[in-house]
Design a protein around this motif. Structure first.
Motif, short mmCIF file in Angstrom:
data_model
loop_
_atom_site.label_atom_id
_atom_site.label_comp_id
_atom_site.label_asym_id
_atom_site.label_seq_id
_atom_site.Cartn_x
_atom_site.Cartn_y
_atom_site.Cartn_z
N PRO A 126 0.81 -1.23 0.00
CA PRO A 126 0.00 0.00 0.00
C PRO A 126 0.84 1.27 0.00
O PRO A 126 1.71 1.45 0.84
CB PRO A 126 -0.82 -0.12 1.28
CG PRO A 126 -0.05 -1.04 2.15
CD PRO A 126 0.65 -1.99 1.23
N ARG A 127 0.56 2.15 -0.97
CA ARG A 127 1.13 3.49 -0.96
C ARG A 127 0.13 4.48 -0.38
O ARG A 127 0.49 5.56 0.05
CB ARG A 127 1.52 3.91 -2.39
CG ARG A 127 2.69 3.13 -2.96
CD ARG A 127 3.07 3.64 -4.34
NE ARG A 127 3.42 5.05 -4.30
CZ ARG A 127 2.83 5.99 -5.05
NH1 ARG A 127 1.84 5.66 -5.87
NH2 ARG A 127 3.20 7.26 -4.98
N PHE A 128 -1.14 4.06 -0.42
CA PHE A 128 -2.21 4.90 0.11
C PHE A 128 -3.13 4.04 0.97
O PHE A 128 -3.46 2.91 0.60
CB PHE A 128 -3.03 5.52 -1.03
CG PHE A 128 -2.19 6.34 -1.96
CD1 PHE A 128 -1.90 7.65 -1.68
CD2 PHE A 128 -1.68 5.77 -3.11
CE1 PHE A 128 -1.10 8.40 -2.53
CE2 PHE A 128 -0.89 6.51 -3.98
CZ PHE A 128 -0.60 7.82 -3.68
N CYS A 129 -3.51 4.57 2.10
CA CYS A 129 -4.48 3.90 2.97
C CYS A 129 -5.74 4.78 3.00
O CYS A 129 -5.74 5.85 3.62
CB CYS A 129 -3.93 3.73 4.38
SG CYS A 129 -2.60 2.52 4.46
N HIS A 130 -6.76 4.33 2.30
CA HIS A 130 -8.01 5.08 2.22
C HIS A 130 -8.94 4.61 3.33
O HIS A 130 -9.31 3.44 3.37
CB HIS A 130 -8.65 4.87 0.84
CG HIS A 130 -7.80 5.38 -0.28
ND1 HIS A 130 -7.84 6.69 -0.71
CD2 HIS A 130 -6.88 4.75 -1.06
CE1 HIS A 130 -6.99 6.84 -1.71
NE2 HIS A 130 -6.40 5.69 -1.94
N GLN A 176 -4.63 1.38 -2.66
CA GLN A 176 -4.95 2.08 -3.91
C GLN A 176 -5.63 1.18 -4.93
O GLN A 176 -6.25 1.67 -5.89
CB GLN A 176 -3.67 2.68 -4.52
CG GLN A 176 -2.59 1.69 -4.89
CD GLN A 176 -1.67 1.34 -3.72
OE1 GLN A 176 -1.96 1.63 -2.57
NE2 GLN A 176 -0.53 0.73 -4.04
N LYS A 177 -5.56 -0.15 -4.75
CA LYS A 177 -6.23 -1.07 -5.67
C LYS A 177 -7.63 -1.45 -5.17
O LYS A 177 -8.33 -2.22 -5.83
CB LYS A 177 -5.40 -2.35 -5.83
CG LYS A 177 -3.98 -2.15 -6.34
CD LYS A 177 -3.31 -3.50 -6.53
CE LYS A 177 -1.82 -3.34 -6.77
NZ LYS A 177 -1.06 -3.13 -5.53
N GLY A 178 -8.01 -0.97 -4.00
CA GLY A 178 -9.30 -1.33 -3.43
C GLY A 178 -9.24 -2.58 -2.57
O GLY A 178 -10.29 -3.09 -2.14
N ILE A 179 -8.04 -3.09 -2.31
CA ILE A 179 -7.88 -4.29 -1.48
C ILE A 179 -7.99 -3.87 0.00
O ILE A 179 -7.24 -2.99 0.45
CB ILE A 179 -6.53 -4.97 -1.73
CG1 ILE A 179 -6.48 -5.48 -3.18
CG2 ILE A 179 -6.29 -6.12 -0.76
CD1 ILE A 179 -5.11 -6.02 -3.60
N PRO A 180 -8.91 -4.46 0.76
CA PRO A 180 -9.06 -4.05 2.17
C PRO A 180 -7.85 -4.44 3.01
O PRO A 180 -7.31 -5.54 2.88
CB PRO A 180 -10.32 -4.80 2.62
CG PRO A 180 -10.48 -5.93 1.67
CD PRO A 180 -9.90 -5.48 0.37
N LEU A 181 -7.43 -3.51 3.86
CA LEU A 181 -6.27 -3.71 4.72
C LEU A 181 -6.66 -3.82 6.19
O LEU A 181 -5.85 -4.26 7.01
CB LEU A 181 -5.31 -2.52 4.57
CG LEU A 181 -4.83 -2.18 3.16
CD1 LEU A 181 -4.02 -0.89 3.18
CD2 LEU A 181 -4.00 -3.32 2.58
N PHE A 182 -7.89 -3.41 6.52
CA PHE A 182 -8.27 -3.35 7.93
C PHE A 182 -9.79 -3.30 8.02
O PHE A 182 -10.45 -2.71 7.17
CB PHE A 182 -7.68 -2.10 8.58
CG PHE A 182 -8.07 -1.88 10.02
CD1 PHE A 182 -7.34 -2.46 11.04
CD2 PHE A 182 -9.18 -1.11 10.35
CE1 PHE A 182 -7.70 -2.25 12.38
CE2 PHE A 182 -9.55 -0.90 11.66
CZ PHE A 182 -8.80 -1.48 12.69
N VAL A 183 -10.34 -3.93 9.06
CA VAL A 183 -11.77 -3.83 9.33
C VAL A 183 -11.99 -3.90 10.83
O VAL A 183 -11.30 -4.63 11.54
CB VAL A 183 -12.57 -4.95 8.63
CG1 VAL A 183 -12.11 -6.33 9.06
CG2 VAL A 183 -14.07 -4.80 8.90
N ARG A 184 -12.91 -3.10 11.31
CA ARG A 184 -13.35 -3.21 12.70
C ARG A 184 -14.82 -2.87 12.77
O ARG A 184 -15.26 -1.85 12.24
CB ARG A 184 -12.55 -2.29 13.63
CG ARG A 184 -12.93 -2.50 15.12
CD ARG A 184 -12.08 -1.69 16.06
NE ARG A 184 -10.71 -2.14 16.15
CZ ARG A 184 -10.31 -3.22 16.84
NH1 ARG A 184 -11.19 -3.97 17.47
NH2 ARG A 184 -9.04 -3.54 16.88
#
Length: 536
Positions: A126-130, A176-184
């Motif tokens: 990830p270069r961006f965390c949206h 940036q690809k829409g791949i989820p990195l975190f959920v709560r």
């Protein structure tokens, strides 16, 4: 002559092998078996049930998770989930136990492990965390236990307009690809302002992110406290709320806008120390936004005029001790309602008897004199025109002072990736988001499963598009044109007719996959052996 005994049956396979394939490629089963080992009372492992839930969740049918067992009645469960796994094994009890186990371990913590496992197999960098939040409505009654560590199902700000329903929230981060990195999963009335900064800190800690990663969030993030807290420890990009006084002044300022690389936008760069942190603020003007706002601008002016007249009426009912106070109040009203001017302004006087005595005062009786404002207003044409000229403007902020305005705009616009993720979860054909479970803990676990489905979907889509580009191949889209960027939902549709035929002749079982065509075979070859095995 004796006839040999034989029988045959067909079950649906469709695109479910693709889901099973990406689940296998990421090594999720092995990880779940380690973290959530099988205990007595199960015919199938927790990893198998989780895989089944993801197949169900990405089924794109009208069936819902509370009909979980019925979903598998005509599917090739042994092919997809393992020899000996039958539809009757996937019952409500098994489903519930796995959700309980996920919650017991920690839904967010389990997802973090799955993501780190996935990063070993695919280049997630990830270069961006949206970062963003949303909420989901639920049916039924829930008794929240204040001492419980689970989320509270309660009333909150309904993003689906269902004010009559209880809800829970989800905080999610995508790359940036829409791949989820975190959920709560969160309480139904969670505050975005507090949640977003907490999420940014959590994802930074969990993934040990590189220092050049940008955390991108909408205006709910941008508060004085949040800016102070993030400081210079991480880079952020956010929209500045137009309600902040400094932003109001900047948006009203006359300055020369320069055309951006994207000619639909123009910009003006300024410096700010809001929250005590040195930042770059860039005012952008969007031509598209300006045209949209111009359509409703005149209506809004008329509506605001009604509001202003009501406000002026309240002012006219106020009593002032002296004329100067009345004049000062009128001038203050104009400052607060800057789009209007007085067409008539008079300060009148009235008298009343002391001690609230009724009737006309007697001769030489001491009376109390007070002052009233009588005024009429109209829109100030000059200021209205000035406001019209500044439509379509918004401010983006970052603490990376070296970031060029063009880059700032480009990076912020990619915030749509996490919003697309939420739309995916709420897709009417993706019924996993319709929650009908009676335990808050299970809803919390199910929220993780929902985002795990998005993880599988987005990685599969990213991989197929990458392989199409690498091999200079293409597949047909919905209008029969060749594309290298198909949606995975369309690819799933291409696999819709695929079935498994089972033939039994004198005790010998033969299985065949039917209805594979040139397009689906191409997809399987591009995806690799872990996907092909479900169809060969």
């Amino acid at each position: 002559m004796t006839l040999s005994s034989s029988s045959e049956s067909t079950t649906h396979l469709g695109h479910y092998g693709l889901i099973a394939g990406v689940f296998d490629e990421l090594g999720i089963s092995e990880l779940i078996d380690t973290l959530l080992p099988k205990k007595s009372g199960h015919n199938v492992s927790h990893s198998t049930v989780l895989k089944a839930m993801c197949i169900n969740g990405l089924g794109f049918t009208e069936r819902r998770l509370y009909l979980f067992p019925a979903f598998f009645e005509n599917l090739s469960t042994e092919r997809l989930l393992g020899e000996g796994v039958l539809p009757e094994h996937l019952n409500d009890d098994v489903f519930g136990r796995t959700l309980d186990k996920i919650q017991e371990y920690g839904a967010t913590e389990l997802f973090n492990h799955i993501l780190l496992q996935a990063m070993k197999h695919v280049p997630i960098n990830p270069r961006f965390c949206h970062t963003d939040t949303t909420n989901f409505s639920v049916h039924g009654d829930y008794e929240n236990d204040e001492d419980s560590k689970t989320i509270n199902i309660t009333y909150g700000h309904p993003k689906d307009k269902r004010v009559d329903l209880l809800r829970f929230s989800i905080s999610m981060v995508t790359d940036q690809k829409g791949i989820p990195l975190f959920v709560r999963a969160l309480d139904g009335n969670s505050s975005d302002k507090k949640v977003l900064i907490k999420t940014i800190k959590e994802v930074t800690r969990n993934l040990n992110l590189d220092e050049r990663v940008y955390h991108v969030a909408d205006s709910a993030f941008y508060t004085e406290d949040n800016v102070k807290e993030i400081g210079t420890n991480a880079f952020f990009i956010s929209r500045v709320p137009a309600t902040i006084n400094e932003a109001k002044e900047l948006l009203k300022t006359d300055f020369i806008l320069e055309t951006c690389s994207d000619e639909r936008y123009s910009c003006y760069a300024a410096k700010s120390c809001y929250g005590g942190i040195e930042q770059l603020w860039v005012v952008f003007c969007s031509e598209e936004m300006k045209k949209k706002e111009e359509k409703t601008f005149d209506e809004k002016i008329l509506k605001d005029l009604e509001t202003a007249e009501k406000s002026l009426k309240k002012l006219s009912n106020r009593e002032f001790a002296c004329e100067a106070d009345a004049i000062m109040a009128a001038e203050q009203w104009l400052k607060e309602n800057e789009l209007y001017e007085f067409t008539n302004l008079e300060i009148t006087t009235k008298s009343r008897r002391l001690e609230n005595k009724k009737g006309r005062p007697k001769k030489e009786e001491e009376v109390q004199t007070f002052y009233l404002i009588e005024a009429e207003i109209k829109p100030d044409k000059g200021k209205v025109q000035e406001r019209r000229a500044k439509l379509g403007r918004f401010i983006l902020a970052t603490n990376d002072l070296e970031l060029a305005p063009d880059q700032l705009l480009k990076y912020y616009k990619e915030q749509g990736t996490v919003e697309r993720g939420f739309r995916f979860l709420k897709d009417k054909s993706f019924r996993v988001s319709e929650v009908y479970l009676k335990k808050q803990s299970r809803i919390e676990a199910l929220a993780m499963v929902m985002v795990l489905c998005l993880l599988l979907y987005s990685i599969a889509e990213w991989k197929l598009r990458t392989r199409l580009e690498e091999t200079k191949e293409a597949i047909s889209n919905q209008v029969k044109k060749k594309t290298q960027t198909p949606t995975m939902k369309w690819v799933f549709f291409l696999f819709r007719r695929i079935t498994e035929l089972k033939i039994e002749i004198e005790g010998k079982r033969i299985k065949k996959v039917l209805n594979l065509d040139e397009e689906t075979i191409k997809v399987l070859k591009l995806m690799g052996k872990k996907y092909e095995k479900y169809y060969v």
